[in-house]
Design an enzyme around this catalytic site. Structure first.
Site, PDB file in Angstrom:
ATOM      1  N   SER A 142       0.901  -1.167   0.000  1.00  0.00           N
ATOM      2  CA  SER A 142       0.000   0.000   0.000  1.00  0.00           C
ATOM      3  C   SER A 142       0.930   1.205   0.000  1.00  0.00           C
ATOM      4  O   SER A 142       2.082   1.099   0.448  1.00  0.00           O
ATOM      5  CB  SER A 142      -0.838   0.018   1.278  1.00  0.00           C
ATOM      6  OG  SER A 142      -1.412   1.295   1.500  1.00  0.00           O
ATOM      7  N   TYR A 155      -2.044   0.174  10.730  1.00  0.00           N
ATOM      8  CA  TYR A 155      -1.992  -0.347   9.359  1.00  0.00           C
ATOM      9  C   TYR A 155      -0.652   0.027   8.726  1.00  0.00           C
ATOM     10  O   TYR A 155       0.027  -0.808   8.107  1.00  0.00           O
ATOM     11  CB  TYR A 155      -3.180   0.245   8.592  1.00  0.00           C
ATOM     12  CG  TYR A 155      -3.355  -0.222   7.174  1.00  0.00           C
ATOM     13  CD1 TYR A 155      -3.875  -1.492   6.891  1.00  0.00           C
ATOM     14  CD2 TYR A 155      -3.049   0.609   6.096  1.00  0.00           C
ATOM     15  CE1 TYR A 155      -4.071  -1.907   5.574  1.00  0.00           C
ATOM     16  CE2 TYR A 155      -3.244   0.200   4.783  1.00  0.00           C
ATOM     17  CZ  TYR A 155      -3.748  -1.063   4.528  1.00  0.00           C
ATOM     18  OH  TYR A 155      -3.945  -1.471   3.222  1.00  0.00           O
TER      19      TYR A 155
HETATM   20  N1  LIG Z   1      -8.694  -1.154  -0.233  1.00  0.00           N
HETATM   21  C1  LIG Z   1      -7.683  -0.314  -0.227  1.00  0.00           C
HETATM   22  O1  LIG Z   1      -7.859   0.914  -0.217  1.00  0.00           O
HETATM   23  C2  LIG Z   1      -6.264  -0.803  -0.272  1.00  0.00           C
HETATM   24  C3  LIG Z   1      -5.239   0.073  -0.647  1.00  0.00           C
HETATM   25  C4  LIG Z   1      -3.933  -0.373  -0.700  1.00  0.00           C
HETATM   26  C5  LIG Z   1      -3.639  -1.693  -0.377  1.00  0.00           C
HETATM   27  N2  LIG Z   1      -4.664  -2.529   0.002  1.00  0.00           N
HETATM   28  C6  LIG Z   1      -4.326  -3.901   0.358  1.00  0.00           C
HETATM   29  O2  LIG Z   1      -4.926  -4.756  -0.585  1.00  0.00           O
HETATM   30  C7  LIG Z   1      -5.112  -6.039   0.022  1.00  0.00           C
HETATM   31  C8  LIG Z   1      -6.522  -6.531  -0.273  1.00  0.00           C
HETATM   32  O3  LIG Z   1      -7.430  -5.688   0.400  1.00  0.00           O
HETATM   33  P1  LIG Z   1      -8.888  -5.343  -0.157  1.00  0.00           P
HETATM   34  O4  LIG Z   1      -8.972  -3.882  -0.237  1.00  0.00           O
HETATM   35  O5  LIG Z   1      -9.207  -6.193  -1.312  1.00  0.00           O
HETATM   36  O6  LIG Z   1      -9.740  -5.773   1.135  1.00  0.00           O
HETATM   37  P2  LIG Z   1     -11.007  -6.729   1.321  1.00  0.00           P
HETATM   38  O7  LIG Z   1     -11.974  -6.506   0.220  1.00  0.00           O
HETATM   39  O8  LIG Z   1     -11.447  -6.506   2.734  1.00  0.00           O
HETATM   40  O9  LIG Z   1     -10.395  -8.188   1.162  1.00  0.00           O
HETATM   41  C9  LIG Z   1      -9.492  -8.695   2.107  1.00  0.00           C
HETATM   42  C10 LIG Z   1      -9.399 -10.193   1.941  1.00  0.00           C
HETATM   43  O10 LIG Z   1      -8.486 -10.713   2.922  1.00  0.00           O
HETATM   44  C11 LIG Z   1      -9.063 -11.864   3.531  1.00  0.00           C
HETATM   45  N3  LIG Z   1      -8.544 -12.026   4.891  1.00  0.00           N
HETATM   46  C12 LIG Z   1      -8.678 -11.182   5.937  1.00  0.00           C
HETATM   47  N4  LIG Z   1      -8.100 -11.705   7.026  1.00  0.00           N
HETATM   48  C13 LIG Z   1      -7.581 -12.902   6.642  1.00  0.00           C
HETATM   49  C14 LIG Z   1      -6.874 -13.922   7.315  1.00  0.00           C
HETATM   50  N5  LIG Z   1      -6.585 -13.825   8.619  1.00  0.00           N
HETATM   51  N6  LIG Z   1      -6.506 -15.027   6.629  1.00  0.00           N
HETATM   52  C15 LIG Z   1      -6.805 -15.155   5.310  1.00  0.00           C
HETATM   53  N7  LIG Z   1      -7.468 -14.214   4.613  1.00  0.00           N
HETATM   54  C16 LIG Z   1      -7.857 -13.105   5.284  1.00  0.00           C
HETATM   55  C17 LIG Z   1     -10.566 -11.590   3.515  1.00  0.00           C
HETATM   56  O11 LIG Z   1     -11.346 -12.782   3.537  1.00  0.00           O
HETATM   57  P3  LIG Z   1     -11.861 -13.508   4.868  1.00  0.00           P
HETATM   58  O12 LIG Z   1     -12.361 -12.438   5.776  1.00  0.00           O
HETATM   59  O13 LIG Z   1     -12.911 -14.439   4.363  1.00  0.00           O
HETATM   60  O14 LIG Z   1     -10.680 -14.240   5.409  1.00  0.00           O
HETATM   61  C18 LIG Z   1     -10.720 -10.919   2.174  1.00  0.00           C
HETATM   62  O15 LIG Z   1     -10.905 -11.888   1.174  1.00  0.00           O
HETATM   63  C19 LIG Z   1      -4.792  -5.859   1.504  1.00  0.00           C
HETATM   64  O16 LIG Z   1      -3.489  -6.311   1.766  1.00  0.00           O
HETATM   65  C20 LIG Z   1      -4.862  -4.361   1.689  1.00  0.00           C
HETATM   66  O17 LIG Z   1      -4.061  -3.917   2.760  1.00  0.00           O
HETATM   67  C21 LIG Z   1      -5.959  -2.129   0.033  1.00  0.00           C
END
Ligand SMILES: NC(=O)c1ccc[n+]([C@@H]2O[C@H](COP(=O)([O-])OP(=O)(O)OC[C@H]3O[C@@H](n4cnc5c(N)ncnc54)[C@H](OP(=O)(O)O)[C@@H]3O)[C@@H](O)[C@H]2O)c1
Length: 241
Positions: A142, A155
């Site tokens: 990120s 975070y």
């Molecule tokens: N959204 C943003 O603005 C943003 C920006 C920059 C980077 N990111 C990064 O992008 C990545 C994906 O995030 P996203 O935005 O797609 O979020 P999201 O829609 O909330 O998806 C997160 C995923 O991680 C899984 N997860 C959470 N805890 C887990 C665990 N303990 N073990 C295995 N799986 C787990 C969740 O599924 P379950 O709950 O079913 O396990 C879900 O499928 C993350 O690393 C986030 O930090 C996001």
């Protein structure tokens, strides 16, 4: 550029948001995608969606913050497929609020999922890549991995640690054919914020957020490079005009 036919790709956090999009795109590019996250129902549905579109997928429900569960998942995947070509460390959590309002459980979980989850999956799957002298790791970090903001202290801490891990591991792998890359997106339109139990920033300013599809396209670009090209880090920002 390589296509991804016959590649075995493990994607963590595959059930939602960016991980789901990356999984769909990997499958569309010919990879067999191993879907990993905790909620089995979502993984099952995604596997069906991929297969209905003519792709190949499998799933292993696994909490990446639990070392035994990760090792078990890795063993099952390697026993069944004999190799993993691509590991996308994408699973992540975010708790909204000031550092002073969040509790120790939330602090622990942020580090355990975002940082240790990536480290555990890498430790479990990358030795087999080293043995074959082939493979790619893509860490989803990120901009919070290198830009500190007072709104995301926990975070940010978890993501800064991942930058060190990624950069140091690249040095450890320097004389091998195993590549490690990282992407650093700004805010993405996913449920990360909504699921955080706090302020849903994504609803406040939807036009400032990246589409998961755009971020996934960058991931595909990285993963499809020739074996001797390592795109090591790309930050991805939304242009607002
Ligand atoms: N959204 C943003 O603005 C943003 C920006 C920059 C980077 N990111 C990064 O992008 C990545 C994906 O995030 P996203 O935005 O797609 O979020 P999201 O829609 O909330 O998806 C997160 C995923 O991680 C899984 N997860 C959470 N805890 C887990 C665990 N303990 N073990 C295995 N799986 C787990 C969740 O599924 P379950 O709950 O079913 O396990 C879900 O499928 C993350 O690393 C986030 O930090 C996001």
């Amino acid at each position: 550029m390589n296509d991804l036919q016959n590649k075995i790709a493990v994607v963590t956090g595959a059930g939602d948001g960016l991980g789901k999009q990356i999984s769909l795109d990997l499958a569309q590019n010919g990879a067999t995608v191993i879907l990993v996250s905790r909620t089995e129902e979502k993984l099952k549905k995604l596997k069906e969606e991929i297969e209905n579109a003519g792709g190949k997928a499998d799933y292993y429900p696994c909490d990446v913050s639990q070392i035994e569960a990760v090792n078990d998942m890795a063993k099952k995947v390697l026993d069944k497929y004999q190799k993993v070509d691509i590991l996308v460390n994408n699973a992540g959590v975010y708790f909204a609020g000031s550092f002073f309002d969040l509790n120790s459980e939330q602090a622990k979980k942020t580090i355990e999922v975002n940082t240790l989850g990536t480290i555990y999956c890498t430790r479990a799957l990358v030795p087999s890549m080293k043995e074959r002298n082939e493979g790619q790791i893509l860490n989803v970090i990120s901009v919070a991995g290198f830009e500190a903001s007072g709104e995301y202290t926990l975070y940010t801490s978890s993501k800064f640690a991942l930058v060190g891990f990624t950069e140091a591991l690249r040095q450890e792998l320097i004389n091998t054919k195993v590549k490690i890359s990282a992407i650093y997106p700004e805010g993405i339109r996913t449920n990360l914020f909504a699921g955080s139990g706090g302020q849903d920033v994504s609803k406040e300013a939807p036009n400032t957020l990246l589409d998961p599809k755009d971020v996934s396209e960058v991931a595909m670009f990285i993963l499809k490079q020739a074996a001797d090209i390592n795109l090591s880090r790309i930050d991805i920002r939304k242009k607002i005009f």
